[in-house]
Design an enzyme around this catalytic site. Structure first.
Site, short mmCIF file in Angstrom:
data_model
loop_
_atom_site.label_atom_id
_atom_site.label_comp_id
_atom_site.label_asym_id
_atom_site.label_seq_id
_atom_site.Cartn_x
_atom_site.Cartn_y
_atom_site.Cartn_z
CB SER A 157 -0.91 0.01 1.24
OG SER A 157 -1.70 1.17 1.27
CE LYS A 185 -4.26 -0.58 0.29
NZ LYS A 185 -5.19 -1.07 1.34
CE LYS A 213 -4.14 3.59 1.99
NZ LYS A 213 -5.34 3.17 2.72
CG ASP A 270 -7.76 2.24 0.17
OD1 ASP A 270 -8.96 2.55 0.25
OD2 ASP A 270 -7.09 1.86 1.16
CD GLU A 277 -9.33 -1.16 0.46
OE1 GLU A 277 -9.46 -1.60 1.62
OE2 GLU A 277 -8.22 -1.08 -0.12
CG ASP A 325 -11.17 -1.47 4.67
OD1 ASP A 325 -11.52 -2.03 5.72
OD2 ASP A 325 -10.08 -0.89 4.56
CE LYS A 360 -7.82 -2.80 6.37
NZ LYS A 360 -7.86 -1.32 6.43
N GLY A 365 -4.30 -4.63 6.11
CA GLY A 365 -3.40 -4.42 7.23
C GLY A 365 -3.71 -3.13 7.97
#
Length: 351
Positions: free
Chosen positions: A112, A138, A140, A166, A191, A216, A240, A268
């Site tokens: 990420s 991933k 952001k 994300d 996401e 998520d 998660k 995570g």
């Protein structure tokens, strides 16, 4: 972030077996309403007293005991519930992965990458991640740092690279026309683009997007997952275990998704090597078919609190310690003692 406060627990049963666990709550209530300090209070005042001195019959029963008439506090509950799985695995001299039904000896790992100052900086980080062997990258995103940034990375990396974005709830449904522009980059998912409570709006957005939406923060229990499926709010779930209250619910969500052919992956929360052990074991379940956020210890820590530290091979795979009892790593107690700033011991009340 240069430092991370982490709440650790060491659980003991009456027979002398013990194992470590971790509460993934952060210092501030940005990801969820919970924080380290609210979790500490909840564990001490409400949750741990329900378990101390009690015969609970197994870790699945721990979940039910902690849920009864106590709303929320999923991360605090998860620390105790997952720790009970660890104690049982240690007591039975079996790996945590085997105890919960894991099937893989290795799990694929993604990375990420946070918001960067400009697209070029993001491209450089993504190139390094690909060279390191990560199986999924991933990115952001947020308004003002999205389409241009993702486009730059897609153009710079091979077409076969698995990219995802994300948003951490940074957008509104009114941004749909803008988010549709991400479809051209062949992302494997976007996401959590909208607010955690917006299952209906996510469904409206998913109808506009070719790219699968992954939820998520929205998925906090099995019912929310079933609602997502019924409403068609998304096509992928990030599980998660701390967010959903522990392994019992995480496994149920995994099973519901498997029944509906919805892939899942393990996210995570900047865990230490203790929390990473639980995530790696969970990711060994069969429907975790997408690379998880399971980066090696060196990605985050100057020095981890477990040995061996978690590592990743050149193919982006992390080994699951299925041949070792309990969580599969040795906790460095001296290291923990040296950096502990607060400690409390909860014991069975004397009668």
């Amino acid at each position: 972030m240069d430092e991370r406060r982490i709440l650790l627990l060491e659980l003991h049963d009456a027979g002398g077996t013990s194992e470590w666990a971790e509460c993934v709550a952060g210092e501030t209530p940005n990801y969820s309403p919970e924080t380290i300090d609210t979790a500490w209070f909840a564990i001490r005042e409400w949750l741990a007293p329900r378990l101390l001195g009690k015969s609970v019959g197994g870790p699945e029963a721990v979940h039910e005991i902690l849920e009864r008439n106590i709303s929320g506090h999923n991360m605090a509950k998860a620390a105790l519930e997952m720790g009970s799985y660890g104690v049982i695995a240690r007591k039975r001299e079996m790996s945590l992965s085997n105890l919960i039904g894991g099937q893989r000896d290795r799990v694929a790992t993604g990375i990420s990458i946070g918001i960067q100052k400009d697209p070029d900086a993001l491209v450089e980080r993504a190139k390094r991640a690909l060279a390191d062997g990560y199986r999924k990258i991933k990115l952001k995103i947020q308004p003002g740092a999205d389409v241009e940034y993702v486009s730059a990375v897609r153009k710079a990396l091979p077409e076969s690279t698995d990219l995802m974005a994300d948003a951490n709830s940074a957008y509104r449904l009114e941004d749909a026309d803008h988010l549709v522009k991400l479809d051209e980059f062949q992302l494997i998912m976007i996401e959590q683009p909208l607010n955690r409570d917006d299952l209906v709006r996510h469904a409206q957005l998913q109808r506009r997007l070719k790219t699968p939406i992954c939820l998520d923060e929205s998925i906090t229990d099995v019912a929310r997952c079933e609602d997502m499926i019924a409403l068609k709010s998304g096509r992928i779930v990030n599980i998660k275990p701390g967010r959903v209250g522990g392994f019992t619910v995480a496994r149920r969500i995994h099973d519901v998704c498997a029944q509906h052919s919805i892939p899942v992956w393990c996210g995570g929360m900047l865990e230490s090597g203790i929390g990473r052990a639980y995530n790696v074991s969970l990711a060994s379940l069969p429907n975790f078919t997408l690379p998880g956020d399971l980066s090696p210890s060196a990605r985050y820590w100057d020095r981890d609190i477990v040995t061996p530290e978690w590592t990743m091979d050149v193919k982006g795979m992390v080994s699951v310690p299925r041949d070792k009892p309990g969580i599969g790593v040795t906790v460095d107690r001296d290291r923990i003692d040296n950096i502990t700033v607060r400690e409390e011991e909860l014991r069975t009340p004397r009668t």
